[in-house]
Design a protein around this motif. Structure first.
Motif, PDB file in Angstrom:
ATOM      1  N   GLU A 200      -8.452  39.762  -1.711  1.00 59.37           N
ATOM      2  CA  GLU A 200      -9.539  39.259  -2.551  1.00 59.37           C
ATOM      3  C   GLU A 200     -10.521  38.393  -1.766  1.00 59.37           C
ATOM      4  O   GLU A 200     -11.699  38.352  -2.099  1.00 59.37           O
ATOM      5  CB  GLU A 200      -8.952  38.456  -3.719  1.00 59.37           C
ATOM      6  CG  GLU A 200      -8.099  39.296  -4.666  1.00 59.37           C
ATOM      7  CD  GLU A 200      -7.444  38.462  -5.749  1.00 59.37           C
ATOM      8  OE1 GLU A 200      -7.629  37.219  -5.752  1.00 59.37           O
ATOM      9  OE2 GLU A 200      -6.744  39.029  -6.602  1.00 59.37           O
ATOM     10  N   THR A 201     -10.024  37.690  -0.747  1.00 55.77           N
ATOM     11  CA  THR A 201     -10.881  36.790   0.032  1.00 55.77           C
ATOM     12  C   THR A 201     -10.700  37.073   1.521  1.00 55.77           C
ATOM     13  O   THR A 201      -9.578  37.042   2.031  1.00 55.77           O
ATOM     14  CB  THR A 201     -10.535  35.316  -0.248  1.00 55.77           C
ATOM     15  OG1 THR A 201     -10.703  35.042  -1.643  1.00 55.77           O
ATOM     16  CG2 THR A 201     -11.427  34.389   0.557  1.00 55.77           C
ATOM     17  N   VAL A 225     -13.284  40.140  -3.498  1.00 58.60           N
ATOM     18  CA  VAL A 225     -14.159  39.348  -4.358  1.00 58.60           C
ATOM     19  C   VAL A 225     -15.095  38.479  -3.529  1.00 58.60           C
ATOM     20  O   VAL A 225     -16.254  38.279  -3.880  1.00 58.60           O
ATOM     21  CB  VAL A 225     -13.325  38.458  -5.316  1.00 58.60           C
ATOM     22  CG1 VAL A 225     -14.228  37.541  -6.134  1.00 58.60           C
ATOM     23  CG2 VAL A 225     -12.467  39.316  -6.229  1.00 58.60           C
ATOM     24  N   GLU A 226     -14.584  37.973  -2.395  1.00 52.35           N
ATOM     25  CA  GLU A 226     -15.380  37.059  -1.563  1.00 52.35           C
ATOM     26  C   GLU A 226     -15.309  37.482  -0.100  1.00 52.35           C
ATOM     27  O   GLU A 226     -14.213  37.651   0.448  1.00 52.35           O
ATOM     28  CB  GLU A 226     -14.862  35.630  -1.725  1.00 52.35           C
ATOM     29  CG  GLU A 226     -15.671  34.596  -0.952  1.00 52.35           C
ATOM     30  CD  GLU A 226     -15.220  33.171  -1.226  1.00 52.35           C
ATOM     31  OE1 GLU A 226     -15.512  32.284  -0.391  1.00 52.35           O
ATOM     32  OE2 GLU A 226     -14.575  32.949  -2.276  1.00 52.35           O
ATOM     33  N   LYS A 245     -17.211  47.129  -5.315  1.00 51.05           N
ATOM     34  CA  LYS A 245     -17.665  46.926  -6.699  1.00 51.05           C
ATOM     35  C   LYS A 245     -17.204  45.593  -7.296  1.00 51.05           C
ATOM     36  O   LYS A 245     -17.781  45.112  -8.269  1.00 51.05           O
ATOM     37  CB  LYS A 245     -17.182  48.072  -7.580  1.00 51.05           C
ATOM     38  CG  LYS A 245     -15.673  48.168  -7.722  1.00 51.05           C
ATOM     39  CD  LYS A 245     -15.280  49.236  -8.719  1.00 51.05           C
ATOM     40  CE  LYS A 245     -13.773  49.311  -8.886  1.00 51.05           C
ATOM     41  NZ  LYS A 245     -13.380  50.303  -9.904  1.00 51.05           N
ATOM     42  N   ASN A 246     -16.153  44.966  -6.743  1.00 50.11           N
ATOM     43  CA  ASN A 246     -15.661  43.697  -7.272  1.00 50.11           C
ATOM     44  C   ASN A 246     -16.210  42.481  -6.529  1.00 50.11           C
ATOM     45  O   ASN A 246     -15.866  41.349  -6.862  1.00 50.11           O
ATOM     46  CB  ASN A 246     -14.129  43.669  -7.224  1.00 50.11           C
ATOM     47  CG  ASN A 246     -13.511  44.622  -8.229  1.00 50.11           C
ATOM     48  OD1 ASN A 246     -13.916  44.648  -9.386  1.00 50.11           O
ATOM     49  ND2 ASN A 246     -12.542  45.414  -7.793  1.00 50.11           N
ATOM     50  N   LEU A 247     -17.053  42.719  -5.522  1.00 53.52           N
ATOM     51  CA  LEU A 247     -17.569  41.625  -4.706  1.00 53.52           C
ATOM     52  C   LEU A 247     -18.466  40.697  -5.529  1.00 53.52           C
ATOM     53  O   LEU A 247     -19.399  41.142  -6.188  1.00 53.52           O
ATOM     54  CB  LEU A 247     -18.356  42.178  -3.513  1.00 53.52           C
ATOM     55  CG  LEU A 247     -18.629  41.198  -2.368  1.00 53.52           C
ATOM     56  CD1 LEU A 247     -17.328  40.774  -1.708  1.00 53.52           C
ATOM     57  CD2 LEU A 247     -19.571  41.819  -1.344  1.00 53.52           C
ATOM     58  N   LYS A 248     -18.141  39.398  -5.502  1.00 54.42           N
ATOM     59  CA  LYS A 248     -18.919  38.398  -6.246  1.00 54.42           C
ATOM     60  C   LYS A 248     -19.660  37.443  -5.315  1.00 54.42           C
ATOM     61  O   LYS A 248     -20.646  36.825  -5.705  1.00 54.42           O
ATOM     62  CB  LYS A 248     -17.992  37.582  -7.159  1.00 54.42           C
ATOM     63  CG  LYS A 248     -17.265  38.392  -8.207  1.00 54.42           C
ATOM     64  CD  LYS A 248     -18.226  38.958  -9.242  1.00 54.42           C
ATOM     65  CE  LYS A 248     -17.485  39.610 -10.407  1.00 54.42           C
ATOM     66  NZ  LYS A 248     -16.729  40.812 -10.007  1.00 54.42           N
ATOM     67  N   LYS A 249     -19.175  37.309  -4.072  1.00 51.34           N
ATOM     68  CA  LYS A 249     -19.809  36.367  -3.149  1.00 51.34           C
ATOM     69  C   LYS A 249     -19.851  36.977  -1.756  1.00 51.34           C
ATOM     70  O   LYS A 249     -18.831  37.415  -1.231  1.00 51.34           O
ATOM     71  CB  LYS A 249     -19.042  35.043  -3.132  1.00 51.34           C
ATOM     72  CG  LYS A 249     -19.680  33.991  -2.225  1.00 51.34           C
ATOM     73  CD  LYS A 249     -18.908  32.676  -2.275  1.00 51.34           C
ATOM     74  CE  LYS A 249     -19.545  31.629  -1.361  1.00 51.34           C
ATOM     75  NZ  LYS A 249     -18.786  30.352  -1.377  1.00 51.34           N
ATOM     76  N   LEU A 269     -27.058  38.846  -4.136  1.00 51.65           N
ATOM     77  CA  LEU A 269     -26.013  39.832  -3.858  1.00 51.65           C
ATOM     78  C   LEU A 269     -26.326  41.192  -4.471  1.00 51.65           C
ATOM     79  O   LEU A 269     -26.147  42.234  -3.829  1.00 51.65           O
ATOM     80  CB  LEU A 269     -24.667  39.315  -4.388  1.00 51.65           C
ATOM     81  CG  LEU A 269     -23.482  40.276  -4.258  1.00 51.65           C
ATOM     82  CD1 LEU A 269     -23.210  40.610  -2.795  1.00 51.65           C
ATOM     83  CD2 LEU A 269     -22.241  39.681  -4.906  1.00 51.65           C
ATOM     84  N   HIS A 270     -26.804  41.219  -5.713  1.00 48.88           N
ATOM     85  CA  HIS A 270     -27.042  42.504  -6.382  1.00 48.88           C
ATOM     86  C   HIS A 270     -28.098  43.323  -5.646  1.00 48.88           C
ATOM     87  O   HIS A 270     -27.995  44.556  -5.570  1.00 48.88           O
ATOM     88  CB  HIS A 270     -27.448  42.282  -7.840  1.00 48.88           C
ATOM     89  CG  HIS A 270     -28.808  41.674  -8.028  1.00 48.88           C
ATOM     90  ND1 HIS A 270     -29.068  40.343  -7.781  1.00 48.88           N
ATOM     91  CD2 HIS A 270     -29.995  42.233  -8.428  1.00 48.88           C
ATOM     92  CE1 HIS A 270     -30.339  40.089  -8.029  1.00 48.88           C
ATOM     93  NE2 HIS A 270     -30.930  41.208  -8.419  1.00 48.88           N
TER      94      HIS A 270
END
Length: 352
Positions: A200-201, A225-226, A245-249, A269-270
């Protein structure tokens, strides 16, 4: 007492005995848990370890942090049979004993803030290990096969060391959720990251002049995610980042980025993700290496191939697969054979 009552008593007896047996087992477990001890010797300016008053086999947590210890006796760790947490951070240790491999129940190991140059190969025997913190040491390498045995490891922190590379076996740490390798001398990452299905990180920031590229397989880290790759020498991000697709940062500051440009990055990011997806889906000519990688992604089903007029446009109709976790695989070698993403592996990084 009539026959009916006797029959009821006979039928009830086995169930009563079973319940008593279960209660007894629970009591024994509770007594065993109570028997285990926590020993806190932190911050006592110890140069050596005193002879323990307790039976070492009864210790489940040992805190030796913030002392002046220069070594840990082999005989000590060999007898810590029920140890689950060992904290020796902020000492003067230059190495760990080989008997660390005897700690079969060890879940958390903190050796940060020492002078350790290498971890013993026997650490691979700590198969229950879930968290390894070796930050702020002098590590120049990790054991080559560390990823093949530590299948329960969820967090690996090796920041602020002198690591030049991470061993290829790192990609077999299938339970890993956090990988922190910032502030090292990393020149590259393992090319075959596809088995890090729970990661995730990922933080590989501040490797400064050393880290210039990221592997294309970074786009197969579908739980990511990060992602922090700031303050390196990266000029181009892999197009595969558009698959995350799950990347937030996403942190990319401090790099001499050309693609995507900083103008794109500053829009958020988008916008970066849309840019990378568009670049990946574009029909322009690609270098052979990228075409090869895309073909592997198609084989793995990462893209939906649409047919128009009997022809298949190159990687049109980008669509992510739903990610499914793989549990209960016996060995990393066998796991690699089962993984649908194994096609991504390079022969140069295969292990027999």
């Amino acid at each position: 007492m009539n026959i009916h009552h006797l029959q009821q008593l006979h039928n009830h007896q086995p169930m009563t005995m079973k319940m008593d047996s279960m209660r007894k087992r629970e009591r024994n477990k509770g007594m065993e848990k109570e028997r285990l001890q926590v020993m806190d010797l932190s911050g006592m300016s110890l140069d050596s370890l005193p002879k323990p008053a307790l039976d070492l086999a009864t210790i489940c947590k040992l805190d030796l942090s913030n002392n002046n210890l220069q070594d840990i006796p082999e005989s000590l760790t060999a007898r810590l049979l029920n140890m689950e947490v060992l904290d020796v951070r902020s000492n003067q240790l230059k190495s760990l004993p080989n008997s660390i491999g005897c700690l079969s129940k060890l879940k958390v190991l903190n050796v940060s803030g020492n002078f350790i140059e290498s971890l013993p190969k026997t650490i691979e025997n700590c198969r229950a290990l879930e968290e390894l913190n070796a930050n702020f040491n002098k590590l120049s390498k990790l054991p080559d096969t560390i990823g093949f045995e530590l299948i329960n490891l969820k967090k690996l922190s090796v920041n602020s060391n002198k690591l030049v590379f991470l061993p290829s076996s790192t990609s077999h740490l299938t339970s890993l959720k956090v990988l922190d390798a910032r502030l090292n001398c990393l020149r590259s990452l393992p090319e075959d990251l596809e088995n890090l299905i729970n990661l995730e990180t990922l933080n590989v920031s501040q490797n400064f002049q050393y880290l210039e590229t990221l592997p294309y397989s970074i786009g197969l880290l579908l739980s990511l995610v990060e992602l922090d790759v700031s303050y390196n020498k990266i000029k181009t991000l892999p197009e595969s980042i558009g698959c995350l697709k799950n990347l937030k940062k996403l942190s990319v500051e401090g790099n001499p980025l050309v693609c995507p440009s900083m103008e794109v990055v500053e829009q958020g990011l988008h916008v970066v993700m849309e840019f990378m997806q568009h670049k990946m889906n574009s029909s322009g000519e690609r270098p052979a290496k990228k075409r090869w990688w895309m073909m592997k992604m198609v084989k793995c089903g990462t893209f939906n191939k649409q047919v128009r007029g009997g022809k298949r446009p190159e990687h049109e109709g980008y669509n992510m697969l739903k990610h499914q976790k793989i549990n209960g695989l016996a060995s990393p070698g066998f796991m690699g054979m089962l993984s649908p993403l194994r096609f991504f592996s390079s022969p140069r990084h295969s292990f027999g």
